[in-house]
Design a protein around this motif. Structure first.
Motif, PDB file in Angstrom:
ATOM      1  N   UNK A   8       0.836  -1.201   0.000  1.00  0.00           N
ATOM      2  CA  UNK A   8       0.000   0.000   0.000  1.00  0.00           C
ATOM      3  C   UNK A   8       0.872   1.252   0.000  1.00  0.00           C
ATOM      4  N   UNK A   9       1.948   1.235   0.788  1.00  0.00           N
ATOM      5  CA  UNK A   9       2.848   2.391   0.848  1.00  0.00           C
ATOM      6  C   UNK A   9       3.518   2.633  -0.496  1.00  0.00           C
ATOM      7  N   UNK A  10       3.878   1.566  -1.193  1.00  0.00           N
ATOM      8  CA  UNK A  10       4.565   1.742  -2.472  1.00  0.00           C
ATOM      9  C   UNK A  10       3.663   2.338  -3.543  1.00  0.00           C
ATOM     10  N   UNK A  11       2.342   2.208  -3.367  1.00  0.00           N
ATOM     11  CA  UNK A  11       1.400   2.766  -4.341  1.00  0.00           C
ATOM     12  C   UNK A  11       0.770   4.077  -3.876  1.00  0.00           C
ATOM     13  N   UNK A  12       1.099   4.504  -2.663  1.00  0.00           N
ATOM     14  CA  UNK A  12       0.477   5.699  -2.092  1.00  0.00           C
ATOM     15  C   UNK A  12       0.788   6.935  -2.933  1.00  0.00           C
ATOM     16  N   UNK A  13      -0.219   7.769  -3.086  1.00  0.00           N
ATOM     17  CA  UNK A  13      -0.025   9.013  -3.830  1.00  0.00           C
ATOM     18  C   UNK A  13      -0.253  10.243  -2.953  1.00  0.00           C
ATOM     19  N   UNK A  14      -0.772  10.024  -1.741  1.00  0.00           N
ATOM     20  CA  UNK A  14      -1.024  11.170  -0.870  1.00  0.00           C
ATOM     21  C   UNK A  14      -0.442  10.919   0.516  1.00  0.00           C
ATOM     22  N   UNK A  15      -0.222  12.001   1.217  1.00  0.00           N
ATOM     23  CA  UNK A  15       0.292  11.944   2.586  1.00  0.00           C
ATOM     24  C   UNK A  15      -0.705  11.217   3.487  1.00  0.00           C
ATOM     25  N   UNK A  16      -1.994  11.437   3.250  1.00  0.00           N
ATOM     26  CA  UNK A  16      -3.033  10.798   4.077  1.00  0.00           C
ATOM     27  C   UNK A  16      -2.977   9.276   3.948  1.00  0.00           C
ATOM     28  N   UNK A  17      -2.706   8.769   2.739  1.00  0.00           N
ATOM     29  CA  UNK A  17      -2.606   7.320   2.555  1.00  0.00           C
ATOM     30  C   UNK A  17      -1.451   6.747   3.371  1.00  0.00           C
ATOM     31  N   UNK A  18      -0.330   7.460   3.409  1.00  0.00           N
ATOM     32  CA  UNK A  18       0.811   6.978   4.189  1.00  0.00           C
ATOM     33  C   UNK A  18       0.534   7.051   5.688  1.00  0.00           C
ATOM     34  N   UNK A  19      -0.057   8.150   6.119  1.00  0.00           N
ATOM     35  CA  UNK A  19      -0.338   8.313   7.545  1.00  0.00           C
ATOM     36  C   UNK A  19      -1.345   7.278   8.033  1.00  0.00           C
ATOM     37  N   UNK A  20      -2.277   6.859   7.180  1.00  0.00           N
ATOM     38  CA  UNK A  20      -3.285   5.863   7.565  1.00  0.00           C
ATOM     39  C   UNK A  20      -2.645   4.513   7.886  1.00  0.00           C
ATOM     40  N   UNK A  21      -1.476   4.244   7.365  1.00  0.00           N
ATOM     41  CA  UNK A  21      -0.798   2.970   7.629  1.00  0.00           C
ATOM     42  C   UNK A  21      -0.274   2.876   9.057  1.00  0.00           C
ATOM     43  N   UNK A  22      -0.200   4.003   9.758  1.00  0.00           N
ATOM     44  CA  UNK A  22       0.410   4.030  11.088  1.00  0.00           C
ATOM     45  C   UNK A  22      -0.565   4.424  12.196  1.00  0.00           C
ATOM     46  N   UNK A  23      -1.851   4.510  11.892  1.00  0.00           N
ATOM     47  CA  UNK A  23      -2.811   4.958  12.911  1.00  0.00           C
ATOM     48  C   UNK A  23      -2.886   4.005  14.091  1.00  0.00           C
ATOM     49  N   UNK A  24      -2.670   2.722  13.864  1.00  0.00           N
ATOM     50  CA  UNK A  24      -2.765   1.740  14.956  1.00  0.00           C
ATOM     51  C   UNK A  24      -1.394   1.307  15.469  1.00  0.00           C
ATOM     52  N   UNK A  25      -0.350   2.003  15.079  1.00  0.00           N
ATOM     53  CA  UNK A  25       1.006   1.639  15.480  1.00  0.00           C
ATOM     54  C   UNK A  25       1.644   2.768  16.286  1.00  0.00           C
ATOM     55  N   UNK A  26       2.444   2.409  17.316  1.00  0.00           N
ATOM     56  CA  UNK A  26       3.178   3.450  18.043  1.00  0.00           C
ATOM     57  C   UNK A  26       4.349   3.951  17.201  1.00  0.00           C
ATOM     58  N   UNK A  27       5.148   4.831  17.753  1.00  0.00           N
ATOM     59  CA  UNK A  27       6.345   5.291  17.057  1.00  0.00           C
ATOM     60  C   UNK A  27       7.241   4.090  16.788  1.00  0.00           C
ATOM     61  N   UNK A  28       8.010   4.063  15.736  1.00  0.00           N
ATOM     62  CA  UNK A  28       8.334   5.140  14.826  1.00  0.00           C
ATOM     63  C   UNK A  28       7.319   5.253  13.697  1.00  0.00           C
ATOM     64  N   UNK A  29       7.027   6.481  13.360  1.00  0.00           N
ATOM     65  CA  UNK A  29       6.243   6.808  12.176  1.00  0.00           C
ATOM     66  C   UNK A  29       7.213   7.441  11.185  1.00  0.00           C
ATOM     67  N   UNK A  30       6.873   7.445   9.915  1.00  0.00           N
ATOM     68  CA  UNK A  30       7.803   8.067   8.964  1.00  0.00           C
ATOM     69  C   UNK A  30       7.935   9.555   9.240  1.00  0.00           C
ATOM     70  N   UNK A  31       9.145  10.049   9.153  1.00  0.00           N
ATOM     71  CA  UNK A  31       9.415  11.468   9.356  1.00  0.00           C
ATOM     72  C   UNK A  31       9.244  12.166   8.010  1.00  0.00           C
ATOM     73  N   UNK A  32       7.976  12.390   7.647  1.00  0.00           N
ATOM     74  CA  UNK A  32       7.670  12.990   6.347  1.00  0.00           C
ATOM     75  C   UNK A  32       8.000  14.475   6.361  1.00  0.00           C
ATOM     76  N   UNK A  33       8.577  14.977   5.291  1.00  0.00           N
ATOM     77  CA  UNK A  33       8.869  16.414   5.220  1.00  0.00           C
ATOM     78  C   UNK A  33       7.579  17.224   5.320  1.00  0.00           C
TER      79      UNK A  33
END
Length: 143
Positions: free
Chosen positions: A35-60
């Motif tokens: 899913x991350x490799x096909x993501x086109x928006x920041x929201x799609x990437x952030x949705x992958x980490x909603x149920x996970x603690x840190x580390x989250x990607x340090x997106x610019x």
């Protein structure tokens, strides 16, 4: 906000860290990475980490468009720098003449063998090596 390859890679690195920590099973990790490799928006990437603690990607941080610029649906492609034509002249020349080089290599080996009076039979070992090298160089320059 659209994301590029760098942001997708950051997300997959964070998912790898969760896999190593045992928070994601192999199948779920593979699905989220897909899913991350096909993501086109920041929201799609952030949705992958909603149920996970840190580390989250340090997106610019998202950048605001420059004053006077119109924002469109697709970002402009970055301009490629002008490269001189002589970037890889040898490789390109070998790729262009690969057939001729492959055809002449055995003849040159036979000529060298004859000129040496038959003292260097190992010269024929160079024939497949030269042809393989030409094939590799040609393949790299087909793109």
């Amino acid at each position: 906000m659209e994301v590029g390859a760098h942001e997708r890679e950051l997300a997959m690195e964070a998912l790898d860290a969760h896999r190593r920590a045992g928070r994601l099973e192999r199948g779920e990790h593979a699905e989220r990475c897909s899913t991350a490799s096909r993501a086109t928006s920041r929201a799609e990437l952030e949705a992958l980490f909603t149920d996970l603690p840190e580390p989250h990607p340090d997106l610019p941080a998202p950048q605001a468009p420059a004053a006077g610029r119109r924002v469109t649906g697709t970002p402009a492609a970055p301009e490629m720098p002008e490269l001189p034509e002589l970037v890889a002249p040898t490789g390109a020349t070998i790729a262009r003449h690969a057939g001729l080089i492959s055809l002449l290599t055995p003849a040159v080996a036979a000529l060298l063998f004859a000129v040496s009076g038959g003292r260097f039979p190992w010269i024929f070992i160079l024939v497949p090596i030269v042809i393989a090298g030409v094939a590799v160089i040609s393949h790299r320059h087909e793109r």
